[in-house]
Design a protein around this motif. Structure first.
Motif, PDB file in Angstrom:
ATOM      1  N   LEU A  77      60.134  15.336  91.342  1.00 46.53           N
ATOM      2  CA  LEU A  77      61.058  15.224  90.128  1.00 46.53           C
ATOM      3  C   LEU A  77      62.253  16.170  90.165  1.00 46.53           C
ATOM      4  O   LEU A  77      62.232  16.996  91.372  1.00 46.53           O
ATOM      5  CB  LEU A  77      60.185  15.597  88.525  1.00 46.53           C
ATOM      6  CG  LEU A  77      58.892  14.599  88.521  1.00 46.53           C
ATOM      7  CD1 LEU A  77      58.053  14.880  87.503  1.00 46.53           C
ATOM      8  CD2 LEU A  77      59.537  13.118  88.325  1.00 46.53           C
ATOM      9  N   SER A  78      62.917  16.378  89.106  1.00 46.96           N
ATOM     10  CA  SER A  78      64.070  17.438  89.251  1.00 46.96           C
ATOM     11  C   SER A  78      63.709  18.820  89.293  1.00 46.96           C
ATOM     12  O   SER A  78      64.409  19.367  90.189  1.00 46.96           O
ATOM     13  CB  SER A  78      65.066  17.218  87.766  1.00 46.96           C
ATOM     14  OG  SER A  78      64.107  17.147  86.613  1.00 46.96           O
ATOM     15  N   THR A  79      62.692  19.254  88.761  1.00 51.52           N
ATOM     16  CA  THR A  79      62.208  20.363  88.936  1.00 51.52           C
ATOM     17  C   THR A  79      60.522  20.479  89.318  1.00 51.52           C
ATOM     18  O   THR A  79      60.095  19.306  88.860  1.00 51.52           O
ATOM     19  CB  THR A  79      62.245  21.198  87.730  1.00 51.52           C
ATOM     20  OG1 THR A  79      61.667  20.723  86.539  1.00 51.52           O
ATOM     21  CG2 THR A  79      63.674  21.766  87.155  1.00 51.52           C
ATOM     22  N   PRO A  80      60.239  21.376  89.922  1.00 51.56           N
ATOM     23  CA  PRO A  80      58.823  20.921  90.580  1.00 51.56           C
ATOM     24  C   PRO A  80      57.621  21.391  89.548  1.00 51.56           C
ATOM     25  O   PRO A  80      57.868  22.218  88.774  1.00 51.56           O
ATOM     26  CB  PRO A  80      58.550  22.070  91.479  1.00 51.56           C
ATOM     27  CG  PRO A  80      59.715  23.243  91.176  1.00 51.56           C
ATOM     28  CD  PRO A  80      60.878  22.590  90.723  1.00 51.56           C
ATOM     29  N   VAL A  81      56.846  20.324  89.101  1.00 49.41           N
ATOM     30  CA  VAL A  81      55.713  20.269  88.148  1.00 49.41           C
ATOM     31  C   VAL A  81      54.187  20.217  89.011  1.00 49.41           C
ATOM     32  O   VAL A  81      54.405  19.075  89.869  1.00 49.41           O
ATOM     33  CB  VAL A  81      55.923  19.060  87.298  1.00 49.41           C
ATOM     34  CG1 VAL A  81      54.854  19.026  86.214  1.00 49.41           C
ATOM     35  CG2 VAL A  81      57.303  19.065  86.392  1.00 49.41           C
ATOM     36  N   LEU A  82      53.593  21.063  88.529  1.00 46.83           N
ATOM     37  CA  LEU A  82      52.300  20.915  89.482  1.00 46.83           C
ATOM     38  C   LEU A  82      51.182  20.302  88.554  1.00 46.83           C
ATOM     39  O   LEU A  82      50.966  20.791  87.345  1.00 46.83           O
ATOM     40  CB  LEU A  82      51.613  22.199  89.871  1.00 46.83           C
ATOM     41  CG  LEU A  82      50.356  22.141  90.311  1.00 46.83           C
ATOM     42  CD1 LEU A  82      50.713  21.978  92.104  1.00 46.83           C
ATOM     43  CD2 LEU A  82      49.618  23.551  90.503  1.00 46.83           C
ATOM     44  N   LEU A  83      50.999  18.961  89.068  1.00 47.68           N
ATOM     45  CA  LEU A  83      50.081  18.007  88.108  1.00 47.68           C
ATOM     46  C   LEU A  83      48.554  18.626  88.849  1.00 47.68           C
ATOM     47  O   LEU A  83      48.154  18.415  89.752  1.00 47.68           O
ATOM     48  CB  LEU A  83      50.429  16.825  88.485  1.00 47.68           C
ATOM     49  CG  LEU A  83      49.449  15.628  88.019  1.00 47.68           C
ATOM     50  CD1 LEU A  83      49.490  15.789  86.301  1.00 47.68           C
ATOM     51  CD2 LEU A  83      49.662  14.433  88.652  1.00 47.68           C
ATOM     52  N   LEU A  84      47.836  18.716  87.682  1.00 49.62           N
ATOM     53  CA  LEU A  84      46.335  19.159  87.946  1.00 49.62           C
ATOM     54  C   LEU A  84      45.499  18.376  86.884  1.00 49.62           C
ATOM     55  O   LEU A  84      45.730  18.943  85.752  1.00 49.62           O
ATOM     56  CB  LEU A  84      46.255  20.543  87.831  1.00 49.62           C
ATOM     57  CG  LEU A  84      46.076  21.507  89.231  1.00 49.62           C
ATOM     58  CD1 LEU A  84      45.915  22.826  88.572  1.00 49.62           C
ATOM     59  CD2 LEU A  84      44.528  21.078  89.927  1.00 49.62           C
ATOM     60  N   ASP A  85      44.333  17.460  87.211  1.00 54.19           N
ATOM     61  CA  ASP A  85      44.041  17.206  88.572  1.00 54.19           C
ATOM     62  C   ASP A  85      44.952  15.755  88.761  1.00 54.19           C
ATOM     63  O   ASP A  85      45.160  15.098  88.109  1.00 54.19           O
ATOM     64  CB  ASP A  85      42.651  16.808  88.270  1.00 54.19           C
ATOM     65  CG  ASP A  85      41.924  16.780  89.615  1.00 54.19           C
ATOM     66  OD1 ASP A  85      42.159  17.541  90.528  1.00 54.19           O
ATOM     67  OD2 ASP A  85      41.485  15.426  89.661  1.00 54.19           O
ATOM     68  N   SER A  86      44.967  15.619  89.990  1.00 58.15           N
ATOM     69  CA  SER A  86      45.765  14.389  90.444  1.00 58.15           C
ATOM     70  C   SER A  86      44.952  13.298  90.887  1.00 58.15           C
ATOM     71  O   SER A  86      45.369  12.185  91.526  1.00 58.15           O
ATOM     72  CB  SER A  86      46.855  14.772  91.602  1.00 58.15           C
ATOM     73  OG  SER A  86      46.084  15.211  92.823  1.00 58.15           O
ATOM     74  N   GLY A  87      43.645  13.280  90.895  1.00 63.92           N
ATOM     75  CA  GLY A  87      42.787  12.405  91.400  1.00 63.92           C
ATOM     76  C   GLY A  87      41.324  12.731  91.485  1.00 63.92           C
ATOM     77  O   GLY A  87      40.597  11.993  91.775  1.00 63.92           O
ATOM     78  N   ALA A  88      41.207  13.995  91.796  1.00 69.37           N
ATOM     79  CA  ALA A  88      39.633  14.528  92.371  1.00 69.37           C
ATOM     80  C   ALA A  88      38.608  14.146  91.340  1.00 69.37           C
ATOM     81  O   ALA A  88      37.625  13.713  91.619  1.00 69.37           O
ATOM     82  CB  ALA A  88      39.581  15.889  93.082  1.00 69.37           C
ATOM     83  N   ASN A  89      38.824  14.663  90.204  1.00 67.93           N
ATOM     84  CA  ASN A  89      37.996  14.474  88.892  1.00 67.93           C
ATOM     85  C   ASN A  89      38.423  13.610  87.953  1.00 67.93           C
ATOM     86  O   ASN A  89      39.172  13.876  87.121  1.00 67.93           O
ATOM     87  CB  ASN A  89      37.911  15.995  88.272  1.00 67.93           C
ATOM     88  CG  ASN A  89      37.714  16.969  89.324  1.00 67.93           C
ATOM     89  OD1 ASN A  89      36.635  17.143  89.851  1.00 67.93           O
ATOM     90  ND2 ASN A  89      38.609  17.741  89.725  1.00 67.93           N
ATOM     91  N   VAL A  90      37.750  12.371  88.093  1.00 67.20           N
ATOM     92  CA  VAL A  90      37.942  11.304  86.988  1.00 67.20           C
ATOM     93  C   VAL A  90      37.480  11.462  85.715  1.00 67.20           C
ATOM     94  O   VAL A  90      38.290  11.094  84.705  1.00 67.20           O
ATOM     95  CB  VAL A  90      37.926   9.857  87.469  1.00 67.20           C
ATOM     96  CG1 VAL A  90      38.404   9.524  88.740  1.00 67.20           C
ATOM     97  CG2 VAL A  90      36.427   9.792  87.894  1.00 67.20           C
ATOM     98  N   THR A  91      36.519  12.095  85.620  1.00 71.74           N
ATOM     99  CA  THR A  91      36.005  12.723  84.377  1.00 71.74           C
ATOM    100  C   THR A  91      35.933  14.059  84.254  1.00 71.74           C
ATOM    101  O   THR A  91      35.562  14.659  85.051  1.00 71.74           O
ATOM    102  CB  THR A  91      34.508  12.048  84.008  1.00 71.74           C
ATOM    103  OG1 THR A  91      33.619  12.307  85.016  1.00 71.74           O
ATOM    104  CG2 THR A  91      34.800  10.560  83.533  1.00 71.74           C
ATOM    105  N   VAL A  92      36.351  14.774  83.301  1.00 75.88           N
ATOM    106  CA  VAL A  92      36.599  16.185  83.002  1.00 75.88           C
ATOM    107  C   VAL A  92      35.890  16.833  81.795  1.00 75.88           C
ATOM    108  O   VAL A  92      35.965  15.725  80.702  1.00 75.88           O
ATOM    109  CB  VAL A  92      37.941  16.503  83.388  1.00 75.88           C
ATOM    110  CG1 VAL A  92      38.479  16.209  84.588  1.00 75.88           C
ATOM    111  CG2 VAL A  92      38.927  16.089  82.223  1.00 75.88           C
TER     112      VAL A  92
END
Lengths: 343, 343
Positions: free
Chosen positions: B131-146
Motif C-alpha cells: 500500500l502507500s505506506t507499509p502495514v504489517l498484517l498479522l496474521d496473514s493466514g497461518a492461524n485461521v482460528t485465534v
C-alpha cells in the motif's frame, strides 16, 4: 406497482434524492410515494423546477442518523422517514422500499417491521461488488456470526436474485475461503462446503479465494458478514487508492498532464465502473417485501439506479421464489432432523 | 551473521533465486549458505557467469511442492532444501532462513524444527501490505482460528518488528474490524479490543475498517488468519484488476496509445509500488530464529529484497525483544489467572 422512496438520510438528502426519484419515475413505470419532510421536498421541487404531481408525498419529519442505534431507531423514531416507509411497505401500501439511511437500522427495521419469510432464520444484505462482472456478495455485513445453514440459505437467495434480476441462467455460487481445497477454512467453511455440494438446487463452484473474486469466478459469493464486510470494504479502499494513484500519474510533468487530457474520458469511465454507487444499491434478501439500501453518499444518478433495482426486484418475482425455496429447504432440514420445529 | 537461502521451490527456481542471492550477497554484508540441488546451482552459475566462491553450498535434492501437505513434508521430505535449511537454522548453523517454498510447510517447519519462543502459544505470518505506506498484517493466514490472547501476542510481535526493522518509533496497532466502534465485530474482536486497550506496551489506535487500511491508518494490523487472508488477497486481486484496466485504458485509440507512451515510466513505477513481490517477503514471527517467506513467484529482485529483509530481521534484535516481551506477557497473564501453567 408502487415504490416507496425515503428521500431523507444519507449525505445528499433531500435534494439529490428527490431529483433521482423524479428521473427514475420517468424511466421505470410505476406509482411512487416519497417519504420525507414535505416542506423540504417542496423547496427542492421549486428550486429545481421539478413536477411532483404524480408522486404521493408522505410527510415524515424525523431523520435516522448514521450514528443511531438500530433497535432504538425502530422502536422510538417512529416519525422518521425510514420507519414510516417500512410500515407502509409492511401494510401493503407499496411493493418495494428504497432508502439511503443507516444500514443497521434498515436491516433491523426490515426484520421487525417487514418481517422475514417463513422458514428463514436470518435475512441478509447482498452487495453488488463493483468489479468487472457483477458479483452478489451475501452476507455483506448484517450477520457477523452465521451457521452453515444460514450460508446455504444465502446461497439459495443469491441464486434466485441473480437469476431473476440479472437473467443469469444458472448462477455460479462460490464460498469465500482462504484456499481452494475442500479442507480449507474454519469449521464454518468446511461444513458449509459439504452442505452446498449436496444441494442440487445450487450450482456450487467451490471455494473462492479473495484474489480470484474480481475475475469472474462466480455470480454469488457467500460468506459470514464479518469477512464479507472486510472483502467489500477492502475492494472499495484499494479501488480508491488505485484511482487516486492513477490520477497522480498524470500530474508528474507537463507531458503527463497532456497525456491525462488525452485519456480523460476513459479515466472517467473507469472511475465510474469501480464506483460502488454506480452499481445501484444493496438488496435486503429474505424479507416479505423488497427493500433496497442505497449508498449513503448517493447522488441523483446513484439513487435513480437504486430505484431501478427496486423496480426489478419487485417485478421479477424474487420474493415469491425465495419464499417457496425457503419452505422447501426448511422441510428438507426437518426431515433430516436439523431443525427441531417449525417457527 | 550467516544467512541460509533455499534456492529451490517457487516458480522461478533455481535460476532467479541464485541470481537474487548473488546480488544480495554483494549488498548485505554477511556469510551466505545456499541450499538446493548443487548440480542445478552450478549450472545456473556457469550459464550466467556467476561467482559462487563466497557461498557455502549445501546439496539437497528434494523439493517441496506447493501442493504438498505441510506435516508430511516436515516429517518425510527430510532431504528437501526447505527441511535441510530449517534444520541448519535450528542447529545454529545460520542466523536467518529465506525460502520461496510452500507457506504452510514453512510455517509448520518453523514450528516443529526451529520452535516457538517460550511463552507464546502460536507463531504468526506477517505480510507487508503493498500500500502507500507499509502495514504489517498479522496474521496473514497461518492461524485461521485465534483467541484474543493470540491477537495480543501478534500486536506485540508486530510492534517489535516495525520498530526494529522500519525504525518506527511507536508503531500504531489497529484491529481489523467491520466498524470503528468498540462494540463492533464478533466476540473475538470485542474481547481483543479490551485486551489491547489495557496493554500499555501497545500503541493501540482502535478498530480499523478495511477501506481505511490503504490510507495510513496504522503500522500493524492484527486479525485472525482467515480475515487476514481475505484482506491480503483482495488487495492483491483488486490491484491486479485495476492495473489491468489501467493498461487497457491506453489501448482505446491511436491517441490513447500515444498518451500511454508519455506516462509509460510512471505506470511502471506504479505497478512496482503495488506489486507484493517488490515489498520483500513475509516474516514468520514468534520463532527462535528469523524465517522469511519470499513470494512463490519471486524473480531475482524480489528474492534479493527478501534476503535484505532477513538481514534486517536477524541484525536488529527483533527475536530477542519478542522473546523478552513474550515472557513478560506470559507472567502478566499467569498473575491474572488467564494461563493455567507454564509450558
Amino acid at each position: 406497482m408502487r415504490i416507496i422512496v425515503d428521500v431523507m438520510g444519507g449525505d445528499n438528502a433531500p435534494e439529490e434524492l428527490v431529483k433521482g426519484a423524479v428521473n427514475a419515475a420517468k424511466l421505470y413505470s410505476a406509482e411512487y410515494t416519497m417519504v420525507g419532510d414535505a416542506d423540504a421536498i417542496a423547496d427542492v421541487a421549486k428550486k429545481n423546477g421539478l413536477d411532483l404531481s404524480s408522486f404521493e408525498i408522505v410527510d415524515a419529519k424525523g431523520v435516522v442518523e448514521m450514528t443511531d442505534d438500530p433497535i432504538t431507531v425502530i422502536r422510538k423514531k417512529t416519525d422518521s422517514s425510514m420507519v414510516v416507509g417500512l410500515k407502509m411497505l409492511a401494510d401493503d401500501k407499496g411493493d418495494a422500499f428504497v432508502s439511503t439511511g443507516n444500514t443497521g437500522a434498515l436491516f433491523t427495521g426490515a426484520t421487525l417491521i417487514v418481517r422475514r419469510l417463513k422458514g428463514l432464520k436470518r435475512g441478509g444484505i447482498g452487495a453488488l461488488l463493483p468489479l468487472s462482472t457483477p458479483v452478489l456478495l451475501l452476507d455483506s455485513g448484517a450477520n457477523v456470526t452465521v451457521t452453515p445453514e444460514y450460508l446455504e440459505d444465502f446461497a439459495m437467495m443469491g441464486t434466485v436474485y441473480m437469476k431473476k434480476t440479472f437473467g443469469i441462467e444458472n448462477p455460479r455460487v462460490g464460498l469465500l475461503n482462504n484456499g481452494s481445497e475442500e479442507c480449507k477454512g474454519t469449521e464454518l467453511q468446511i461444513n458449509t462446503y459439504k452442505l452446498l455440494s449436496q444441494n442440487e438446487n445450487i450450482n456450487f463452484v467451490g471455494n473462492i479465494e479473495a484474489n480470484k473474486v474480481p475475475f469472474d469466478a462466480c455470480d454469488v459469493l457467500v460468506t459470514d458478514g464479518f469477512s464479507g464486510n472486510i472483502l467489500l470494504k477492502s475492494i472499495e479502499g484499494v479501488g480508491k487508492l488505485m484511482l487516486g494513484s492513477m490520477k497522480g500519474l498524470f500530474y508528474k510533468s507537463a507531458m503527463t498532464k497532456v497525456a491525462g487530457l488525452m485519456v480523460k474520458k476513459h479515466v472517467g469511465a473507469l472511475k465510474k465502473k469501480f464506483d460502488p454507487a454506480e452499481h445501484g444499491g444493496a438488496p435486503l434478501l429474505g424479507f416479505k417485501k423488497p427493500v433496497i439500501k442505497a449508498h449513503g453518499n448517493s447522488k441523483a444518478k446513484a439513487f435513480e439506479n437504486a430505484i431501478r433495482q427496486a423496480h426489478g426486484f419487485a417485478s421479477s418475482g424474487v420474493t415469491e421464489d425465495i419464499a417457496a425455496a425457503a419452505l422447501e429447504i426448511r422441510e428438507k432440514r426437518m426431515a433430516a432432523g436439523v431443525e427441531e420445529s417449525a417457527e
